[in-house]
Design an enzyme around this catalytic site. Structure first.
Site, PDB file in Angstrom:
ATOM      1  N   CYS A   2      -2.443  16.568  50.089  1.00 25.63           N
ATOM      2  CA  CYS A   2      -3.209  17.229  51.152  1.00 25.63           C
ATOM      3  C   CYS A   2      -3.824  18.537  50.679  1.00 25.63           C
ATOM      4  O   CYS A   2      -3.288  19.225  49.821  1.00 25.63           O
ATOM      5  CB  CYS A   2      -2.296  17.543  52.325  1.00 25.63           C
ATOM      6  SG  CYS A   2      -1.368  16.134  52.903  1.00 25.63           S
ATOM      7  N   TRP A  74      -3.422  13.285  52.671  1.00 30.76           N
ATOM      8  CA  TRP A  74      -3.029  12.170  51.799  1.00 30.76           C
ATOM      9  C   TRP A  74      -1.822  11.552  52.487  1.00 30.76           C
ATOM     10  O   TRP A  74      -0.737  12.134  52.479  1.00 30.76           O
ATOM     11  CB  TRP A  74      -2.670  12.722  50.420  1.00 30.76           C
ATOM     12  CG  TRP A  74      -2.869  11.773  49.297  1.00 30.76           C
ATOM     13  CD1 TRP A  74      -4.025  11.132  48.944  1.00 30.76           C
ATOM     14  CD2 TRP A  74      -1.894  11.367  48.330  1.00 30.76           C
ATOM     15  NE1 TRP A  74      -3.827  10.373  47.826  1.00 30.76           N
ATOM     16  CE2 TRP A  74      -2.530  10.486  47.432  1.00 30.76           C
ATOM     17  CE3 TRP A  74      -0.548  11.668  48.129  1.00 30.76           C
ATOM     18  CZ2 TRP A  74      -1.877   9.902  46.357  1.00 30.76           C
ATOM     19  CZ3 TRP A  74       0.101  11.082  47.054  1.00 30.76           C
ATOM     20  CH2 TRP A  74      -0.563  10.211  46.181  1.00 30.76           C
ATOM     21  N   ASN A 100       0.916  20.464  55.055  1.00 28.86           N
ATOM     22  CA  ASN A 100       0.965  19.762  53.774  1.00 28.86           C
ATOM     23  C   ASN A 100       2.439  19.689  53.398  1.00 28.86           C
ATOM     24  O   ASN A 100       3.122  20.701  53.428  1.00 28.86           O
ATOM     25  CB  ASN A 100       0.164  20.595  52.757  1.00 28.86           C
ATOM     26  CG  ASN A 100       0.219  20.031  51.365  1.00 28.86           C
ATOM     27  OD1 ASN A 100       0.762  18.960  51.148  1.00 28.86           O
ATOM     28  ND2 ASN A 100      -0.351  20.755  50.423  1.00 28.86           N
ATOM     29  N   GLY A 101       2.949  18.501  53.066  1.00 29.19           N
ATOM     30  CA  GLY A 101       4.368  18.375  52.717  1.00 29.19           C
ATOM     31  C   GLY A 101       5.022  17.302  53.562  1.00 29.19           C
ATOM     32  O   GLY A 101       4.336  16.479  54.177  1.00 29.19           O
ATOM     33  N   GLU A 489      -0.454   9.447  21.247  1.00 30.41           N
ATOM     34  CA  GLU A 489      -1.648   9.480  22.102  1.00 30.41           C
ATOM     35  C   GLU A 489      -2.473  10.747  21.942  1.00 30.41           C
ATOM     36  O   GLU A 489      -3.688  10.686  21.908  1.00 30.41           O
ATOM     37  CB  GLU A 489      -1.228   9.437  23.581  1.00 30.41           C
ATOM     38  CG  GLU A 489      -0.916   8.087  24.114  1.00 30.41           C
ATOM     39  CD  GLU A 489      -0.605   8.181  25.600  1.00 30.41           C
ATOM     40  OE1 GLU A 489       0.389   8.821  25.963  1.00 30.41           O
ATOM     41  OE2 GLU A 489      -1.373   7.611  26.389  1.00 30.41           O
TER      42      GLU A 489
HETATM   43  C1  F6R Z   1       0.173   6.950  28.634  1.00 29.96           C
HETATM   44  C2  F6R Z   1      -0.602   6.422  29.724  1.00 29.96           C
HETATM   45  C3  F6R Z   1      -0.851   4.960  29.761  1.00 29.96           C
HETATM   46  C4  F6R Z   1      -0.639   4.431  31.180  1.00 29.96           C
HETATM   47  C5  F6R Z   1      -1.012   2.949  31.267  1.00 29.96           C
HETATM   48  C6  F6R Z   1      -0.745   2.401  32.656  1.00 29.96           C
HETATM   49  O1  F6R Z   1       0.294   8.352  28.707  1.00 29.96           O
HETATM   50  O2  F6R Z   1      -1.022   7.131  30.590  1.00 29.96           O
HETATM   51  O3  F6R Z   1      -0.050   4.290  28.844  1.00 29.96           O
HETATM   52  O4  F6R Z   1       0.699   4.627  31.507  1.00 29.96           O
HETATM   53  O5  F6R Z   1      -2.358   2.790  30.974  1.00 29.96           O
HETATM   54  O6  F6R Z   1      -1.502   3.048  33.612  1.00 29.96           O
HETATM   55  P1  F6R Z   1      -1.154   2.944  35.150  1.00 29.96           P
HETATM   56  O7  F6R Z   1       0.151   3.630  35.354  1.00 29.96           O
HETATM   57  O8  F6R Z   1      -2.292   3.635  35.842  1.00 29.96           O
HETATM   58  O9  F6R Z   1      -1.079   1.484  35.485  1.00 29.96           O
END
Ligand code: F6R
Length: 609
Positions: A2, A74, A100-101, A489
């Site tokens: 939010c 949200w 919010n919360g 990464e």
């Molecule tokens: C690593 C990373 C990715 C996501 C993967 C799944 O830091 O962010 O490995 O975890 O692409 O993404 P979601 O969780 O959006 O399905």
């Protein structure tokens, strides 16, 4: 999550509120609304969907007035529709609030308020605040500040709350957990949940602390604590540009999100764990005792959260669990029946492999549950039920706060299943629930300036290594895998993550004096075995970086470098421990000058196979 904006001054409030809410759109929301005071009456406009819907409504029915509050919601409690959108008003429309919360004890408060004749319009937890304040307002002889203060004494949970009354030209606000910042103008005052909303108007800002209350008027403001004692908060001069403001003053989104983890975890756990009764309330419409096996399916970091989940569910609930990367699951013709619970984990809710795997599980008759961050995402529309992690928007490509919140959600699921299946006594449940509730504080502690500085030193010492090895055992074996994934990464250093006991079956061949080996060796029943693996590394001249629990000086002798982390219950330790590894990756990447928010070749949401 939010967004909040408030204004009192000489300008027309509508423009200030709508432009402020637009600056907070990046936080994510599913409805929006404003309330504006004019000639002793408060008018509310609110609409589900994007801000443009509210804009269209205001274009048709504009609001005049120079005091107002605005909100982007949200959804947590209740659907994202017009009625549940904020602001919320009392029956007579004289008191209007935004929040919010999450108010954890809203159900009991709502029942009491109803019994005393209050009528509720929405399904939200927030609406109880308006009615509670109305009662206190009457009891205090029309003192709005005191009415808000006394009401907050009766609520449990997290809040950034902003309140107006048709008879008072003032705004009363307070915060606990949820952020709130005040903008100090010339003859005008502003409030917002985040700096970007205020930058076009003022750069003089007061960051309210947990437990602060504030009263804004045309002539200025006063801050108190929740006991009503005056407190002084300094005014900061903010010189961030708009982009820096969205990063909350941090250099990168990733670092901001690492530091947001205590709040994200609070939002994941809040209202769901009751350590007095040992109960877990997840509001899941599936029968936890009807499953004979569980399949966890996800990609990348979410998959690694699933591996922690496997450990926790099998240990606590004694149900067989298998964990698959989604891209494999969907093509391996998995064995699925109506007694299978398929849990998909995803930050974005859009990852195509996970979405297709979910469809595959459904085809086989499985019941499906999502552990998801993004509201209204594609997966949530196809799942039988969703456990939202409420981590807030994650913008850095490398996942940090979503990971810890996912693991927090898996812990709650394990406890929920265990309680329903009778595999955990009330005493054991209470112990684990209170360990879980400690998590935000422990993660905060893991982010203390001294610890962060020490991790930076270690990261810089090994930043030019060609390879890295990460090891861990038991519930922290996935922590080692996540440490390796994060490092590769964002720093592009080749890193392997392994269960420590498996090292001797292959990766040991990599070890020489140039290989940093990070070992998660925090307090656990497998610590001695882990230390034996450390000796195997040392015997081959590898450089050992040990993650040890605070106070473990004995095992420090086996390390070239030690990173101490706060002591935590073994079952919740993956969440505390991984923070150090996120920081290690982060400072390695920044030492190498890499763009951590947008690592090469990676996308935040992978919607292609
Ligand atoms: C690593 C990373 C990715 C996501 C993967 C799944 O830091 O962010 O490995 O975890 O692409 O993404 P979601 O969780 O959006 O399905």
């Amino acid at each position: 999550m939010c967004g909040i904006v408030g204004y009192i001054g000489a300008r027309q409030a509508q423009g200030v509120l709508v432009s402020g809410l637009a600056k907070l759109e990046y936080r994510g929301y599913d409805s929006a609304g404003v309330a504006i005071l004019d000639h002793g009456s408060i008018q509310v406009r609110k609409k589900a969907g994007k801000l443009a819907n509210l804009g269209a409504e205001l274009a048709e029915h504009p609001l005049a007035g120079t005091l107002g509050i605005g909100h982007t919601r949200w959804a947590t409690h209740g659907l994202p529709n017009d009625t549940n959108a904020h602001p919320h008003a009392t029956e007579d429309g004289r008191i209007v609030i935004i929040h919010n919360g999450i108010i954890e004890n809203y159900l009991s408060l709502k029942a009491e308020l109803r019994a005393r004749g209050h009528e509720f319009k929405s399904e939200t937890d927030s609406e109880v605040l308006a009615h509670l304040i109305e009662e206190k307002y009457a009891q205090t002889g029309s003192d709005l500040y005191e009415a808000v203060r006394l009401s907050l004494g009766e609520v449990r949970g997290a809040y950034g709350i902003v309140v107006t009354h048709a008879d008072h030209r003032e705004i009363v606000a307070a915060r606990t957990v949820s952020p709130l910042v005040m903008g100090v103008g010339e003859g005008e005052m502003f409030l917002a949940s985040d700096v970007p909303a205020l930058l076009p108007y003022t750069r003089r800002m007061v960051f309210l602390h947990d437990g602060d209350m504030v009263v804004l008027s045309d002539s200025g403001y006063r801050v108190t604590d929740l006991q009503g004692r005056a407190v002084t908060r300094q005014i900061d001069q903010i010189d961030w540009d708009a982009e820096a403001a969205e990063k909350g003053g941090f250099d990168t989104y990733m670092l901001k999100e690492i530091y947001e983890q205590p709040t994200a975890l609070t939002n994941t756990l809040i209202g769901r764990l009751n350590d007095d009764s040992g109960e877990v309330n997840l509001d899941i419409n599936l029968d936890p005792s009807s499953f004979k096996r569980i399949s966890i399916i996800a990609c990348g970091t979410a998959y690694l959260a699933g591996l922690v989940g496997e450990y926790l569910i099998e240990q606590l609930a004694r149900i067989p669990v298998e964990v698959d990367v989604a891209s494999e699951y969907r093509y391996r013709d998995p064995l699925v029946s109506e007694h299978t619970l398929a849990i998909v984990i995803s930050q974005s809710g859009e990852t195509i492999d996970t979405l297709e795997a979910l469809r595959e599980a459904k085809k086989g008759g499985a019941k499906t549950l999502g552990v998801i961050n993004a509201k209204g995402s594609s997966m949530t529309r196809e799942l039988d039920d969703t456990l939202y992690i409420h981590a807030g928007p994650e913008i850095g490509v490398a996942s940090t706060k979503a990971y810890t919140s996912m693991v927090g959600a898996m812990l709650m699921l394990a406890l929920w299943l265990a309680r329903a299946r009778g595999t955990l006594s009330e005493a054991q449940a209470k112990e684990l629930l209170s360990a879980a509730r400690e998590l935000p504080r422990l993660v905060e502690e893991a982010l203390s300036p001294q610890r962060v500085a020490q991790i930076k030193v270690v990261a810089e010492k090994y930043a030019h290594a060609r390879d890295y090895l990460f090891l861990g055992r038991g519930v922290n074996a996935p922590t080692a895998l996540e440490g390796a994934l994060k490092l590769k990464e964002i720093s592009y250093i080749h890193a392997e993550g392994y269960a420590a006991g498996e090292m001797k079956h292959g990766p040991i061949a990599l070890i020489d004096e140039n290989l940093p080996v990070v070992v998660v060796a925090t307090q656990s029943r497998l610590l001695e075995k882990t230390i034996s693996n450390v000796q195997e590394v040392r015997a081959r001249a590898g450089k050992v970086i040990l993650l040890l629990s605070d106070g473990d000086t004995e095992n420090a002798q086996h390390a070239d470098d030690v990173i101490y982390v706060p002591r935590s219950h073994e079952m919740v330790s993956p969440i505390v421990n991984v923070v150090a590894l996120q920081l290690l990756s982060y400072f390695t990447a920044t030492a190498l000058g890499k763009d951590v928010d947008k690592p090469r070749n990676l996308a935040k949401s992978v919607t292609v196979e």
